[in-house]
Design an enzyme around this catalytic site. Structure first.
Site, PDB file in Angstrom:
ATOM      1  N   GLU A  20      15.090  44.796 103.233  1.00 25.64           N
ATOM      2  CA  GLU A  20      14.663  46.125 102.733  1.00 25.64           C
ATOM      3  C   GLU A  20      13.237  46.033 102.210  1.00 25.64           C
ATOM      4  O   GLU A  20      12.919  46.484 101.113  1.00 25.64           O
ATOM      5  CB  GLU A  20      15.597  46.594 101.610  1.00 25.64           C
ATOM      6  CG  GLU A  20      17.057  46.618 102.000  1.00 25.64           C
ATOM      7  CD  GLU A  20      17.977  47.146 100.897  1.00 25.64           C
ATOM      8  OE1 GLU A  20      17.500  47.692  99.892  1.00 25.64           O
ATOM      9  OE2 GLU A  20      19.210  47.009 101.068  1.00 25.64           O
ATOM     10  N   GLU A  56      24.597  43.733  96.378  1.00 24.33           N
ATOM     11  CA  GLU A  56      24.169  43.701  94.962  1.00 24.33           C
ATOM     12  C   GLU A  56      25.293  43.385  93.979  1.00 24.33           C
ATOM     13  O   GLU A  56      25.439  44.070  92.964  1.00 24.33           O
ATOM     14  CB  GLU A  56      23.481  45.025  94.615  1.00 24.33           C
ATOM     15  CG  GLU A  56      22.289  45.303  95.510  1.00 24.33           C
ATOM     16  CD  GLU A  56      21.692  46.699  95.339  1.00 24.33           C
ATOM     17  OE1 GLU A  56      22.084  47.415  94.415  1.00 24.33           O
ATOM     18  OE2 GLU A  56      20.818  47.063  96.154  1.00 24.33           O
TER      19      GLU A  56
HETATM   20  O1  G3I Z   1      19.445  64.093 100.803  1.00 25.76           O
HETATM   21  C1  G3I Z   1      19.319  64.606  99.465  1.00 25.76           C
HETATM   22  C2  G3I Z   1      18.591  65.930  99.475  1.00 25.76           C
HETATM   23  O2  G3I Z   1      19.374  66.874 100.183  1.00 25.76           O
HETATM   24  C3  G3I Z   1      18.359  66.390  98.029  1.00 25.76           C
HETATM   25  O3  G3I Z   1      17.599  67.542  98.031  1.00 25.76           O
HETATM   26  C4  G3I Z   1      17.617  65.315  97.266  1.00 25.76           C
HETATM   27  C5  G3I Z   1      17.421  65.686  95.802  1.00 25.76           C
HETATM   28  O4  G3I Z   1      17.553  64.587  94.944  1.00 25.76           O
HETATM   29  O5  G3I Z   1      18.360  64.111  97.315  1.00 25.76           O
HETATM   30  C6  G3I Z   1      18.511  63.626  98.639  1.00 25.76           C
HETATM   31  O6  G3I Z   1      19.233  62.420  98.608  1.00 25.76           O
HETATM   32  C7  G3I Z   1      18.549  61.294  98.101  1.00 25.76           C
HETATM   33  C8  G3I Z   1      18.538  60.247  99.218  1.00 25.76           C
HETATM   34  O7  G3I Z   1      18.022  59.055  98.718  1.00 25.76           O
HETATM   35  C9  G3I Z   1      17.726  60.672 100.443  1.00 25.76           C
HETATM   36  O8  G3I Z   1      16.395  60.843 100.091  1.00 25.76           O
HETATM   37  C10 G3I Z   1      19.323  60.779  96.908  1.00 25.76           C
HETATM   38  O9  G3I Z   1      19.213  61.691  95.839  1.00 25.76           O
HETATM   39  C11 G3I Z   1      18.794  59.440  96.493  1.00 25.76           C
HETATM   40  O10 G3I Z   1      19.636  58.901  95.474  1.00 25.76           O
HETATM   41  C12 G3I Z   1      18.803  58.508  97.680  1.00 25.76           C
HETATM   42  O11 G3I Z   1      18.223  57.324  97.294  1.00 25.76           O
HETATM   43  C13 G3I Z   1      18.508  56.201  98.097  1.00 25.76           C
HETATM   44  C14 G3I Z   1      19.005  55.079  97.210  1.00 25.76           C
HETATM   45  O12 G3I Z   1      19.176  53.898  97.958  1.00 25.76           O
HETATM   46  C15 G3I Z   1      20.353  55.412  96.611  1.00 25.76           C
HETATM   47  O13 G3I Z   1      21.323  55.477  97.599  1.00 25.76           O
HETATM   48  C16 G3I Z   1      17.244  55.789  98.826  1.00 25.76           C
HETATM   49  O14 G3I Z   1      16.918  56.780  99.811  1.00 25.76           O
HETATM   50  C17 G3I Z   1      17.453  54.447  99.523  1.00 25.76           C
HETATM   51  O15 G3I Z   1      16.236  53.973 100.001  1.00 25.76           O
HETATM   52  C18 G3I Z   1      17.987  53.435  98.515  1.00 25.76           C
HETATM   53  O16 G3I Z   1      18.264  52.240  99.215  1.00 25.76           O
HETATM   54  C19 G3I Z   1      18.761  51.143  98.420  1.00 25.76           C
HETATM   55  C20 G3I Z   1      19.622  50.286  99.315  1.00 25.76           C
HETATM   56  O17 G3I Z   1      20.646  51.069  99.861  1.00 25.76           O
HETATM   57  C21 G3I Z   1      20.208  49.108  98.531  1.00 25.76           C
HETATM   58  N1  G3I Z   1      19.173  48.363  97.886  1.00 25.76           N
HETATM   59  C22 G3I Z   1      18.281  49.107  97.052  1.00 25.76           C
HETATM   60  C23 G3I Z   1      17.653  50.257  97.860  1.00 25.76           C
HETATM   61  C24 G3I Z   1      16.687  50.985  97.042  1.00 25.76           C
HETATM   62  O18 G3I Z   1      17.337  51.663  95.999  1.00 25.76           O
END
Ligand code: G3I
Length: 374
Positions: free
Chosen positions: A263, A158
């Site tokens: 994705e 990105e």
């Molecule tokens: O694991 C913690 C959990 O312990 C906690 O209770 C909870 C409360 O917010 O958060 C959990 O972590 C979250 C994690 O996903 C797992 O669910 C994070 O807050 C959240 O920010 C994270 O979001 C991820 C996001 O990227 C940011 O890293 C998404 O799962 C993931 O699907 C998304 O993937 C991205 C790709 O890497 C890049 N392209 C865009 C795509 C979508 O955003």
């Protein structure tokens, strides 16, 4: 009499086996075996066991995986000099044991990267040289840890904005535009056998696509290795027009790189179009009116989703051999990040399997597309 019934019984048995085999062949990885790899994003619950159905299901349906979060900088390198490989190691071991193609996601990204990465011990911004050193150390440590085990990496994620220009990130601000070249240079040095990809969302849109094409051309001109472009594919029922996906695949391929949908999902809940894409710094507030399908997806929307997936796979299959992998961003609807972004707490249905691992009509529709093309 006995002599003639035996062969007949054998033939019947063989036909039975063949027909069972055919039925078993209706799993994604077999249906698309001659076309492209079929992948899924994986997470902690699936790999460390609280969801017992996940691993057998992954192995049955898919032949490629991408850790959804486990290899992001904030997870794998949360504090200076301290790496936490535990979850990523489990994912990689699982993949190797089951012959799944692995894509490491991701080495250099503006998001999910701790603030300390860009600061010295006093909290002052790092110099260009110091940040390059830190980037190199990270790329080398992570890639060498997985050398010979992880076949491919999203090296830079990105880095282009919707305007086609390099995104104003800390990487860009401190190092300059060549942070992208440096990332690819370090990655190739760290593991010369690994495939190296540039990955982005909305990069099927012409303006952004032009920016990504510039990046790939520039890397090539500098003699740097880049093997593929990932189009993330965070898509919707009404957008994009898959004509531009079709065009993008051809244009990227004409640069001599592989193209992957990395994705993919298709959002079905109402979403303002300014929140299309995947800029996770933007969000909107929850409202019941934006979460209309809590108790199930109406048939009319299910049909739209099915038709949309069929159309999309028609385009992807047209480019088989050029599109090397199609990865869904989540194993089933319940795991999709689209339940929580851009509006938290919604019930979305963007994937091919429902929350009970049951195939949805869209699953059969994409399989049918493959059959039509054979
Ligand atoms: O694991 C913690 C959990 O312990 C906690 O209770 C909870 C409360 O917010 O958060 C959990 O972590 C979250 C994690 O996903 C797992 O669910 C994070 O807050 C959240 O920010 C994270 O979001 C991820 C996001 O990227 C940011 O890293 C998404 O799962 C993931 O699907 C998304 O993937 C991205 C790709 O890497 C890049 N392209 C865009 C795509 C979508 O955003």
């Amino acid at each position: 009499m006995k002599k003639s019934t035996l062969p007949a019984a054998l033939i019947f048995f063989a036909l039975l086996v063949i027909s069972c085999k055919d039925k078993n062949a209706t799993v994604l990885k077999d249906v698309f075996a001659d076309d492209f790899l079929i992948g899924t994003a994986v997470n902690t619950q699936q790999i460390l066991g609280s969801d017992k159905e996940a691993k057998p299901f992954i192995i049955k349906q898919f032949n490629a995986i991408t850790p959804e979060n486990a290899m992001k900088w904030e997870r794998i390198h949360p504090i200076p000099g301290t790496y936490d490989f535990a979850l990523a190691d489990s994912i990689v071991s699982f993949a190797i044991a089951n012959g799944l193609f692995i894509t490491g996601h991701t080495l250099v990204w503006h998001s999910q990267t701790p603030d300390w990465v860009f600061q010295d011990s006093l909290g002052n911004p790092l110099t260009r040289e110091a940040l390059l050193e830190r980037m190199k150390d990270h790329i080398f440590t992570v890639m060498m840890h997985y050398k010979g085990r992880v076949q491919s990496w999203d090296v830079v994620n990105e880095a282009i904005g919707d305007d086609g220009q390099i995104r104003r990130s800390k990487w860009h601000e401190i190092i300059g535009e060549d942070f992208i070249e440096k990332a690819f240079e370090f990655a190739h040095e760290a593991d010369p056998d690994a495939e190296l990809y540039y990955n982005d969302y909305n990069n099927e849109e012409p303006l952004k696509r032009a920016g990504v094409i510039n990046i790939v051309r520039n890397l090539r001109e500098k003699g740097l290795r880049v093997d593929g472009v990932g189009i993330q594919g965070h898509w919707h029922l009404d957008s994009p027009d898959f004509k531009i996906v079709d065009e993008s695949i051809s244009e990227y391929a004409s640069l001599g790189v592989k193209v992957m949908i990395t994705e993919m999902e298709i959002n079905v809940v109402p979403t303002p179009s300014w929140l299309y894409g995947a800029d996770i710094s933007k969000m909107a507030e929850y409202k019941d009116s934006l979460n209309p399908y809590v108790s199930g997806l109406p048939d009319s929307v299910q049909t739209m989703l099915t038709n949309r997936y069929a159309k999309l796979f028609g385009v992807l299959l047209k480019h088989k051999g050029i599109v090397s992998r199609v990865t869904f961003w989540g194993l089933h609807d319940g795991y999709s990040w689209k339940n929580n972004w851009p509006i938290p707490g919604r019930t979305n249905y963007p994937l091919l399997f429902d929350r009970n691992y049951q195939p949805k009509p869209a699953y059969y529709a994409v399989i049918e597309e493959a059959r039509k093309m054979k």
